[in-house]
Write a protein that holds these residues in place. Sequence first.
Motif, short mmCIF file in Angstrom:
data_model
loop_
_atom_site.label_atom_id
_atom_site.label_comp_id
_atom_site.label_asym_id
_atom_site.label_seq_id
_atom_site.Cartn_x
_atom_site.Cartn_y
_atom_site.Cartn_z
N SER A 70 2.40 -0.68 1.15
CA SER A 70 1.58 0.36 1.75
C SER A 70 0.33 0.61 0.91
O SER A 70 -0.77 0.79 1.45
CB SER A 70 2.40 1.65 1.87
OG SER A 70 1.61 2.70 2.33
N LEU A 71 0.47 0.61 -0.40
CA LEU A 71 -0.67 0.80 -1.29
C LEU A 71 -1.67 -0.34 -1.16
O LEU A 71 -2.88 -0.11 -1.09
CB LEU A 71 -0.20 0.91 -2.74
CG LEU A 71 -1.29 1.05 -3.80
CD1 LEU A 71 -2.07 2.34 -3.59
CD2 LEU A 71 -0.68 0.99 -5.18
N SER A 72 -1.19 -1.57 -1.09
CA SER A 72 -2.11 -2.71 -0.98
C SER A 72 -2.85 -2.67 0.36
O SER A 72 -4.04 -2.99 0.42
CB SER A 72 -1.38 -4.03 -1.17
OG SER A 72 -0.49 -4.26 -0.12
N ARG A 73 -2.15 -2.28 1.43
CA ARG A 73 -2.82 -2.15 2.73
C ARG A 73 -3.91 -1.07 2.68
O ARG A 73 -5.00 -1.25 3.21
CB ARG A 73 -1.81 -1.81 3.82
CG ARG A 73 -1.16 -3.03 4.41
CD ARG A 73 -0.35 -2.68 5.65
NE ARG A 73 1.02 -3.06 5.37
CZ ARG A 73 2.07 -2.27 5.37
NH1 ARG A 73 1.95 -1.00 5.68
NH2 ARG A 73 3.26 -2.72 5.09
N ALA A 74 -3.60 0.05 2.04
CA ALA A 74 -4.58 1.13 1.94
C ALA A 74 -5.78 0.70 1.10
O ALA A 74 -6.92 1.03 1.43
CB ALA A 74 -3.92 2.37 1.32
N GLN A 75 -5.56 -0.04 0.03
CA GLN A 75 -6.66 -0.51 -0.81
C GLN A 75 -7.55 -1.49 -0.04
O GLN A 75 -8.78 -1.45 -0.17
CB GLN A 75 -6.14 -1.16 -2.09
CG GLN A 75 -5.60 -0.15 -3.07
CD GLN A 75 -4.97 -0.80 -4.28
OE1 GLN A 75 -4.54 -1.95 -4.24
NE2 GLN A 75 -4.88 -0.04 -5.37
N ILE A 78 -9.65 0.59 2.30
CA ILE A 78 -10.73 1.27 1.57
C ILE A 78 -11.86 0.30 1.26
O ILE A 78 -13.04 0.61 1.42
CB ILE A 78 -10.17 1.92 0.28
CG1 ILE A 78 -9.33 3.13 0.63
CG2 ILE A 78 -11.30 2.31 -0.66
CD1 ILE A 78 -8.57 3.70 -0.54
N LYS A 79 -11.50 -0.90 0.81
CA LYS A 79 -12.52 -1.90 0.48
C LYS A 79 -13.33 -2.27 1.72
O LYS A 79 -14.55 -2.38 1.68
CB LYS A 79 -11.86 -3.15 -0.11
CG LYS A 79 -12.87 -4.16 -0.62
CD LYS A 79 -12.18 -5.38 -1.18
CE LYS A 79 -11.63 -5.05 -2.54
NZ LYS A 79 -11.07 -6.23 -3.23
N ARG A 80 -12.65 -2.43 2.86
CA ARG A 80 -13.34 -2.76 4.10
C ARG A 80 -14.28 -1.63 4.52
O ARG A 80 -15.42 -1.86 4.93
CB ARG A 80 -12.31 -3.05 5.19
CG ARG A 80 -12.86 -3.70 6.41
CD ARG A 80 -11.77 -4.09 7.39
NE ARG A 80 -10.77 -3.03 7.50
CZ ARG A 80 -9.45 -3.23 7.48
NH1 ARG A 80 -8.96 -4.43 7.37
NH2 ARG A 80 -8.62 -2.23 7.60
N LEU A 81 -13.83 -0.38 4.40
CA LEU A 81 -14.68 0.75 4.75
C LEU A 81 -15.87 0.88 3.80
O LEU A 81 -16.97 1.23 4.23
CB LEU A 81 -13.86 2.04 4.76
CG LEU A 81 -12.84 2.18 5.90
CD1 LEU A 81 -11.96 3.39 5.69
CD2 LEU A 81 -13.54 2.24 7.23
N GLU A 82 -15.65 0.61 2.52
CA GLU A 82 -16.76 0.65 1.56
C GLU A 82 -17.79 -0.42 1.89
O GLU A 82 -19.00 -0.20 1.73
CB GLU A 82 -16.25 0.47 0.14
CG GLU A 82 -15.57 1.70 -0.42
CD GLU A 82 -14.97 1.46 -1.80
OE1 GLU A 82 -14.84 0.29 -2.22
OE2 GLU A 82 -14.63 2.46 -2.45
N GLN A 83 -17.36 -1.58 2.34
CA GLN A 83 -18.30 -2.64 2.72
C GLN A 83 -19.09 -2.25 3.96
O GLN A 83 -20.24 -2.63 4.12
CB GLN A 83 -17.55 -3.95 2.95
CG GLN A 83 -17.05 -4.59 1.67
CD GLN A 83 -16.19 -5.81 1.94
OE1 GLN A 83 -15.88 -6.13 3.09
NE2 GLN A 83 -15.81 -6.49 0.87
N GLN A 84 -18.47 -1.48 4.87
CA GLN A 84 -19.19 -1.02 6.05
C GLN A 84 -20.22 0.03 5.68
O GLN A 84 -21.30 0.10 6.25
CB GLN A 84 -18.22 -0.44 7.08
CG GLN A 84 -17.38 -1.48 7.77
CD GLN A 84 -16.38 -0.85 8.73
OE1 GLN A 84 -16.28 0.37 8.82
NE2 GLN A 84 -15.64 -1.68 9.44
N ILE A 85 -19.91 0.86 4.71
CA ILE A 85 -20.82 1.93 4.30
C ILE A 85 -21.95 1.38 3.44
O ILE A 85 -23.08 1.85 3.51
CB ILE A 85 -20.05 3.03 3.55
CG1 ILE A 85 -19.13 3.76 4.51
CG2 ILE A 85 -20.99 4.02 2.88
CD1 ILE A 85 -18.22 4.75 3.84
N ALA A 86 -21.69 0.37 2.65
CA ALA A 86 -22.67 -0.16 1.70
C ALA A 86 -23.99 -0.57 2.35
O ALA A 86 -25.05 -0.20 1.84
CB ALA A 86 -22.07 -1.31 0.91
N PRO A 87 -24.01 -1.31 3.46
CA PRO A 87 -25.31 -1.67 4.05
C PRO A 87 -26.10 -0.45 4.51
O PRO A 87 -27.33 -0.44 4.44
CB PRO A 87 -24.94 -2.54 5.25
CG PRO A 87 -23.61 -3.10 4.92
CD PRO A 87 -22.93 -2.03 4.10
#
Length: 102
Positions: A70-75, A78-87
């Motif tokens: 569950s922790l690895s899925r959440a991480q 989070i990484k995918r959402l951060e990549q969407q926000i970064a641009p």
Amino acid sequence: MKYLLIFLFVLVIVVISITLGAHNDQVVTFNYLLAQGDYRISTLLAVLFATGFVLGWIICGLFYLRVRLSLSRAQRKIKRLEQQIAPATTEPAVQQYPVTKE
């Protein structure tokens, strides 16, 4: 230090168990689901304790594995959402030209 104290505590329990088991040669009849048998009480207690210990570790291990997955899925999420926000945050700001009075 904590693990050393836990190890010493478990070691004391094992030594006490072996001492009590060595002096207890009473034979008991153990009636389990399919059959029954005559066992020394010390042997029976040792086997049942070991079975419970192993079963407890298996159950705790399954819960730990579930939490880690569950922790690895959440991480990853989070990484995918951060990549969407970064641009969106790296876009250049609109330049404002100075206002001149005429």
